[in-house]
Design an enzyme around this catalytic site. Sequence first.
Site, mmCIF file in Angstrom:
data_model
loop_
_atom_site.group_PDB
_atom_site.id
_atom_site.type_symbol
_atom_site.label_atom_id
_atom_site.label_comp_id
_atom_site.label_asym_id
_atom_site.label_seq_id
_atom_site.Cartn_x
_atom_site.Cartn_y
_atom_site.Cartn_z
ATOM 1 N N LYS A 255 0.851 -1.206 0.000
ATOM 2 C CA LYS A 255 0.000 0.000 0.000
ATOM 3 C C LYS A 255 0.883 1.251 0.000
ATOM 4 C CE LYS A 255 -0.264 -0.192 5.048
ATOM 5 N NZ LYS A 255 -1.085 -0.622 6.206
ATOM 6 N N ARG B 38 -10.846 -0.327 14.177
ATOM 7 C CA ARG B 38 -10.487 0.532 13.048
ATOM 8 C C ARG B 38 -11.230 0.057 11.808
ATOM 9 N NH1 ARG B 38 -4.391 1.284 10.580
ATOM 10 N NH2 ARG B 38 -4.762 -0.889 10.021
ATOM 11 N N TYR C 180 17.132 30.207 8.568
ATOM 12 C CA TYR C 180 15.978 30.957 9.066
ATOM 13 C C TYR C 180 16.002 31.071 10.583
ATOM 14 C CZ TYR C 180 13.418 30.770 4.610
ATOM 15 O OH TYR C 180 13.006 30.937 3.317
ATOM 16 N N MET D 3 12.375 24.502 3.121
ATOM 17 C CA MET D 3 11.561 23.738 2.173
ATOM 18 C C MET D 3 12.395 22.886 1.225
ATOM 19 S SD MET D 3 8.667 25.030 -0.535
ATOM 20 C CE MET D 3 7.736 25.915 0.691
HETATM 21 C C1 LIG Z 1 -0.362 -1.641 6.877
HETATM 22 C C2 LIG Z 1 -0.979 -2.909 7.251
HETATM 23 C C3 LIG Z 1 -0.208 -4.097 7.306
HETATM 24 C C4 LIG Z 1 1.295 -4.093 7.224
HETATM 25 O O1 LIG Z 1 1.778 -3.643 8.486
HETATM 26 P P1 LIG Z 1 3.342 -3.520 8.818
HETATM 27 O O2 LIG Z 1 3.353 -3.107 10.245
HETATM 28 O O3 LIG Z 1 3.859 -2.445 7.912
HETATM 29 O O4 LIG Z 1 3.962 -4.820 8.558
HETATM 30 C C5 LIG Z 1 -0.865 -5.285 7.494
HETATM 31 N N1 LIG Z 1 -2.207 -5.335 7.661
HETATM 32 C C6 LIG Z 1 -2.974 -4.216 7.653
HETATM 33 C C7 LIG Z 1 -4.432 -4.338 7.846
HETATM 34 C C8 LIG Z 1 -2.388 -2.974 7.466
HETATM 35 O O5 LIG Z 1 -3.144 -1.869 7.473
#
Ligand SMILES: *Cc1c(COP(=O)(O)O)cnc(C)c1O
Length: 347
Positions: A33, A128, A242, A290
Amino acid sequence: MAQAVLTIDLDAVTANWRALAALGHAEAGAVVKADAYGLGADRVARALARAGARRFFVAEAAEGARLREALGPEPEILVFTGHMAGDAEALAAARLVPMLNSPEQVRRHLDALPGHPFGVQLDTGMNRLGMEDTDWRALAPGLLASGPRVLMSHLACADEPDHPMNAAQLRTFRRMTGGTGVPRSFAATGGILLGPEYHFEVTRPGVGLYGGAPFAEARPVVRLSLPVVQVRDVAPGETAGYGNAWTATRPSRVATLSSGYADGLFRSMSGRASVFAGDTACPLVGRVSMDLMAADVTDLDEVPEALDILGAHQGVDALATAAGTIGYEVLTALGARYARRYNEAAA
Ligand SMILES: *Cc1c(COP(=O)(O)O)cnc(C)c1O
């Protein structure tokens, strides 16, 4: 060259995947993802598919559709947010497997795409994503009859091995899924490290593939080199950057480096992280701005063309700690301006 260079070691990604898979007997999937945590889902997923990964997890249907083009028809692509309104076309065209997480999603899926494969995501306490126990009990007989691809849930505290939440969620998951005969998935990186009783049939490593905690044995995956734009002498009492946030206390050499918070190198790293010339640390001085930041290079005999802010001496977790965040956030924030290079001996 003016551009900062992000080098991504795909051999390290596949080595990390194999190492996590070898901690148990489950099939290891791969979570790609958010563009494979910022590292490039196409390249990362293709490398993992060549290494043997057969199931890939993404957050959204749109990500899954792009991933399908990169991976071709074979691997299974599962979508954590399930079947959202408007997803049917993408799910069907790219043959994605939505992880249905509510009675509403179940209805939507069976109405729009009857016969299309799905999985079920169950809530075991994280609150969640996932179906509540009472909804699952009502829907399970019908859903199980159509053969879900996988039943999954997610751990809230897996990076804290002693947290009682882990065992509590494990008991709940077993109770909700026992005897179904459907492949089960429970463990992300942290869950894999908790031990084989957390693995079930399919695991879902993400951050560990990319070299991040809690997988302490991970091979580092990223190196980020920032080009030196300018070097100047700064006399004691003079300031840099800055807000005059840094004042020289000795005759100093200061290098101005290309990259800043627009590239995901957070302002909160100011004065708290270093860049490296080989083994020598050069502390960041003044504020990260930046597009630019400054480092004290007084102790170097020779200033190289570029200094590393991520690499062997300062990994994603060390840099994250300096910025008051976690490795996941450093990885996924890595900017679009970097020239990306992929190392892959095996390809
Ligand atoms: C992001 C996610 C993972 C992977 O988690 P890691 O801690 O990066 O290994 C697995 N399952 C779900 C549902 C997630 O949201």
